[in-house]
Design a protein around this motif. Structure first.
Motif, PDB file in Angstrom:
ATOM      1  N   VAL A  22       0.439  -1.389  -0.036  1.00  0.00           N
ATOM      2  CA  VAL A  22       0.375   0.152  -0.302  1.00  0.00           C
ATOM      3  C   VAL A  22       0.881   1.155   0.368  1.00  0.00           C
ATOM      4  O   VAL A  22       2.066   1.509   0.365  1.00  0.00           O
ATOM      5  CB  VAL A  22      -0.986  -0.305   1.421  1.00  0.00           C
ATOM      6  N   PHE A  23       0.825   2.020  -1.155  1.00  0.00           N
ATOM      7  CA  PHE A  23       1.015   3.279  -1.298  1.00  0.00           C
ATOM      8  C   PHE A  23       0.635   4.642  -0.588  1.00  0.00           C
ATOM      9  O   PHE A  23      -0.303   4.455  -0.791  1.00  0.00           O
ATOM     10  CB  PHE A  23       2.097   2.662  -2.568  1.00  0.00           C
ATOM     11  N   ALA A  24       1.102   5.510  -0.499  1.00  0.00           N
ATOM     12  CA  ALA A  24       0.305   7.137   0.051  1.00  0.00           C
ATOM     13  C   ALA A  24      -0.307   7.456  -1.017  1.00  0.00           C
ATOM     14  O   ALA A  24      -1.985   8.183  -1.247  1.00  0.00           O
ATOM     15  CB  ALA A  24       1.274   8.011   0.963  1.00  0.00           C
ATOM     16  N   THR A  25       0.407   7.180  -2.634  1.00  0.00           N
ATOM     17  CA  THR A  25      -0.179   7.877  -3.173  1.00  0.00           C
ATOM     18  C   THR A  25      -0.204   7.026  -4.442  1.00  0.00           C
ATOM     19  O   THR A  25       1.148   6.343  -4.356  1.00  0.00           O
ATOM     20  CB  THR A  25       0.908   9.668  -3.602  1.00  0.00           C
ATOM     21  N   PRO A  26      -0.220   7.744  -5.721  1.00  0.00           N
ATOM     22  CA  PRO A  26       0.036   6.680  -6.719  1.00  0.00           C
ATOM     23  C   PRO A  26       1.095   7.328  -7.516  1.00  0.00           C
ATOM     24  O   PRO A  26       2.353   6.158  -8.387  1.00  0.00           O
ATOM     25  CB  PRO A  26      -1.231   6.929  -8.271  1.00  0.00           C
ATOM     26  N   THR A  27       1.803   8.392  -7.027  1.00  0.00           N
ATOM     27  CA  THR A  27       2.586   8.839  -7.328  1.00  0.00           C
ATOM     28  C   THR A  27       4.394   8.027  -7.089  1.00  0.00           C
ATOM     29  O   THR A  27       5.044   7.341  -7.257  1.00  0.00           O
ATOM     30  CB  THR A  27       3.242   9.781  -7.118  1.00  0.00           C
ATOM     31  N   ASP A  28       3.738   8.030  -5.363  1.00  0.00           N
ATOM     32  CA  ASP A  28       4.208   6.217  -4.563  1.00  0.00           C
ATOM     33  C   ASP A  28       4.429   5.418  -5.338  1.00  0.00           C
ATOM     34  O   ASP A  28       5.750   4.581  -4.834  1.00  0.00           O
ATOM     35  CB  ASP A  28       4.090   6.989  -3.465  1.00  0.00           C
ATOM     36  N   LEU A  29       3.436   4.425  -5.367  1.00  0.00           N
ATOM     37  CA  LEU A  29       3.391   4.069  -5.905  1.00  0.00           C
ATOM     38  C   LEU A  29       4.219   3.175  -7.757  1.00  0.00           C
ATOM     39  O   LEU A  29       4.594   2.480  -7.628  1.00  0.00           O
ATOM     40  CB  LEU A  29       1.825   3.411  -6.301  1.00  0.00           C
ATOM     41  N   ALA A  30       4.108   4.013  -8.193  1.00  0.00           N
ATOM     42  CA  ALA A  30       4.598   4.093  -9.064  1.00  0.00           C
ATOM     43  C   ALA A  30       6.210   4.283  -9.471  1.00  0.00           C
ATOM     44  O   ALA A  30       6.623   3.049 -10.132  1.00  0.00           O
ATOM     45  CB  ALA A  30       4.215   5.390 -10.672  1.00  0.00           C
ATOM     46  N   PHE A  31       6.227   4.800  -8.919  1.00  0.00           N
ATOM     47  CA  PHE A  31       8.228   4.688  -8.418  1.00  0.00           C
ATOM     48  C   PHE A  31       8.863   3.682  -7.984  1.00  0.00           C
ATOM     49  O   PHE A  31       9.481   2.666  -8.498  1.00  0.00           O
ATOM     50  CB  PHE A  31       8.438   5.822  -7.041  1.00  0.00           C
ATOM     51  N   ALA A  32       7.877   2.756  -6.773  1.00  0.00           N
ATOM     52  CA  ALA A  32       7.922   2.061  -6.165  1.00  0.00           C
ATOM     53  C   ALA A  32       7.769   0.335  -7.422  1.00  0.00           C
ATOM     54  O   ALA A  32       8.762  -0.321  -7.270  1.00  0.00           O
ATOM     55  CB  ALA A  32       7.254   1.418  -5.365  1.00  0.00           C
ATOM     56  N   ALA A  33       6.759   0.485  -8.557  1.00  0.00           N
ATOM     57  CA  ALA A  33       6.821  -0.009  -9.558  1.00  0.00           C
ATOM     58  C   ALA A  33       7.728   0.360 -10.131  1.00  0.00           C
ATOM     59  O   ALA A  33       8.376  -0.941 -11.000  1.00  0.00           O
ATOM     60  CB  ALA A  33       5.074   0.097 -10.267  1.00  0.00           C
ATOM     61  N   ALA A  34       8.388   0.788 -10.936  1.00  0.00           N
ATOM     62  CA  ALA A  34       9.404   1.205 -11.872  1.00  0.00           C
ATOM     63  C   ALA A  34      10.867   0.398 -10.948  1.00  0.00           C
ATOM     64  O   ALA A  34      11.672  -0.105 -12.286  1.00  0.00           O
ATOM     65  CB  ALA A  34       9.753   2.376 -12.248  1.00  0.00           C
ATOM     66  N   GLN A  35      10.603   0.013  -9.953  1.00  0.00           N
ATOM     67  CA  GLN A  35      11.797   0.357  -9.059  1.00  0.00           C
ATOM     68  C   GLN A  35      12.127  -1.633  -9.278  1.00  0.00           C
ATOM     69  O   GLN A  35      12.820  -2.099  -9.774  1.00  0.00           O
ATOM     70  CB  GLN A  35      12.042   0.850  -7.973  1.00  0.00           C
ATOM     71  N   SER A  36      10.410  -1.814  -9.262  1.00  0.00           N
ATOM     72  CA  SER A  36      10.718  -2.885  -8.668  1.00  0.00           C
ATOM     73  C   SER A  36      10.643  -3.710 -10.728  1.00  0.00           C
ATOM     74  O   SER A  36      11.283  -4.789 -10.489  1.00  0.00           O
ATOM     75  CB  SER A  36       9.126  -3.665  -8.711  1.00  0.00           C
ATOM     76  N   PHE A  37      10.046  -3.165 -11.350  1.00  0.00           N
ATOM     77  CA  PHE A  37      10.058  -3.230 -12.970  1.00  0.00           C
ATOM     78  C   PHE A  37      12.134  -3.637 -13.530  1.00  0.00           C
ATOM     79  O   PHE A  37      11.985  -4.410 -13.910  1.00  0.00           O
ATOM     80  CB  PHE A  37       9.800  -2.062 -13.792  1.00  0.00           C
ATOM     81  N   GLN A  38      12.461  -2.100 -12.283  1.00  0.00           N
ATOM     82  CA  GLN A  38      14.027  -2.980 -13.296  1.00  0.00           C
ATOM     83  C   GLN A  38      14.671  -3.504 -12.702  1.00  0.00           C
ATOM     84  O   GLN A  38      15.363  -4.492 -12.895  1.00  0.00           O
ATOM     85  CB  GLN A  38      14.383  -0.708 -12.805  1.00  0.00           C
ATOM     86  N   ALA A  39      14.286  -4.511 -11.129  1.00  0.00           N
ATOM     87  CA  ALA A  39      15.367  -5.357 -10.934  1.00  0.00           C
ATOM     88  C   ALA A  39      15.051  -6.426 -10.979  1.00  0.00           C
ATOM     89  O   ALA A  39      15.478  -7.315 -11.733  1.00  0.00           O
ATOM     90  CB  ALA A  39      14.698  -5.140  -9.484  1.00  0.00           C
ATOM     91  N   LEU A  40      13.901  -6.368 -11.482  1.00  0.00           N
ATOM     92  CA  LEU A  40      13.219  -7.776 -12.100  1.00  0.00           C
ATOM     93  C   LEU A  40      13.847  -8.018 -13.739  1.00  0.00           C
ATOM     94  O   LEU A  40      14.315  -8.735 -14.081  1.00  0.00           O
ATOM     95  CB  LEU A  40      11.215  -8.237 -12.473  1.00  0.00           C
ATOM     96  N   ALA A  41      13.709  -6.871 -14.422  1.00  0.00           N
ATOM     97  CA  ALA A  41      14.189  -6.919 -15.706  1.00  0.00           C
ATOM     98  C   ALA A  41      15.985  -7.639 -15.929  1.00  0.00           C
ATOM     99  O   ALA A  41      16.422  -7.820 -16.666  1.00  0.00           O
ATOM    100  CB  ALA A  41      14.458  -5.390 -16.871  1.00  0.00           C
ATOM    101  N   LEU A  42      16.812  -6.458 -14.769  1.00  0.00           N
ATOM    102  CA  LEU A  42      18.250  -6.964 -14.857  1.00  0.00           C
ATOM    103  C   LEU A  42      18.280  -8.184 -14.077  1.00  0.00           C
ATOM    104  O   LEU A  42      19.467  -8.995 -14.845  1.00  0.00           O
ATOM    105  CB  LEU A  42      19.196  -5.980 -13.599  1.00  0.00           C
TER     106      LEU A  42
END
Ligand code: 6PG
Length: 220
Positions: A4-24
């Motif tokens: 759970v994230f405070a805002t969609p912006t916080d969720l988006a940043f964490a989702a992009a971090q997850s995308f990057q980690a999974l991609a690598l």
């Protein structure tokens, strides 16, 4: 797993971090990263955020979980949403972008996409959640039993846009290594009451997924 994230912006940043980690991780292990992106409005901020991350796009293959049967230049196109939010801002080989051809007759588009799915399983699938409990373009009235890899469906009567859809089927979705379901906004809360009553909604057929909420959508 639920985040759970405070805002969609916080969720988006964490989702992009997850995308990057999974991609690598996938590229190190298998030389490529196969990801199916979601449509609708929720994930747009994630794809916009991804443009600010360093990513080896040469080894990343982008697919879609579903598409509306409209041309790729149509404002209702999920491809167009990703193209404007992400693709036109990064250097990715055109051969790595596997668009569902919404301009074709649904049956033709299904057949064409089945041929584009050479991989055994996706490394990551992004999914949204509709107010009727649908995900990708698997609606309550869709043929939920069949295990087709790709199928054509039609939305619930009150769901726009009222055009035929192309969707990955549950067999492909559930075979993915990681499934992330993004839910933001208070209007999604009522779905969880129905899920709590064990309604057999399409989203309930996605197994072992990560649930990502913003505060507005999250229920305690
Ligand atoms: C689509 C999407 C669909 C979407 C949900 C949620 O083509 O519409 O793929 O499955 O994820 O309808 O849509 P919002 O994110 O706009 O609420």
């Amino acid at each position: 797993m639920k985040k759970v994230f405070a805002t969609p912006t916080d969720l988006a940043f964490a989702a992009a971090q997850s995308f990057q980690a999974l991609a690598l991780e996938a590229i190190t292990a298998r030389g490529r990263f196969d990801v199916a992106l979601a449509g609708g409005s929720t994930p747009k901020i994630i794809y916009q955020t991804l443009t600010t991350f360093e990513l080896p796009w040469q080894q990343i293959h982008i697919f879609w979980g579903d598409e509306r049967c409209v041309p790729p230049t149509d404002a209702r196109s999920n491809y167009l949403m990703v193209q404007q939010a992400l693709l036109e801002k990064i250097l990715i080989p055109p051969a790595n972008v596997h668009r569902m051809q919404g301009e074709l007759e649904p049956a033709m588009a299904v057949q064409a996409y089945q041929q584009q799915l050479p991989i055994k399983q996706f490394d990551l699938i992004h999914l949204g959640l509709g107010t009727d409990g649908h995900t990708a373009s698997l609606f309550p009235a869709s043929p939920l039993e069949i295990s087709d890899s790709v199928l054509s469906t039609f939305p619930t009567p009150n769901l726009e846009p009222q055009v035929p859809r192309i969707s990955l089927g549950f067999s492909v979705i559930n075979a993915a290594r990681v499934k992330q379901i993004f839910v933001t906004g208070e209007n999604k809360r009522p779905i969880f009451e129905r899920l709590g009553n064990n309604e057999d909604l399409p989203i309930a057929r996605v197994i072992n997924a990560e649930w990502w909420f913003d505060q507005a959508a999250a229920i305690d």
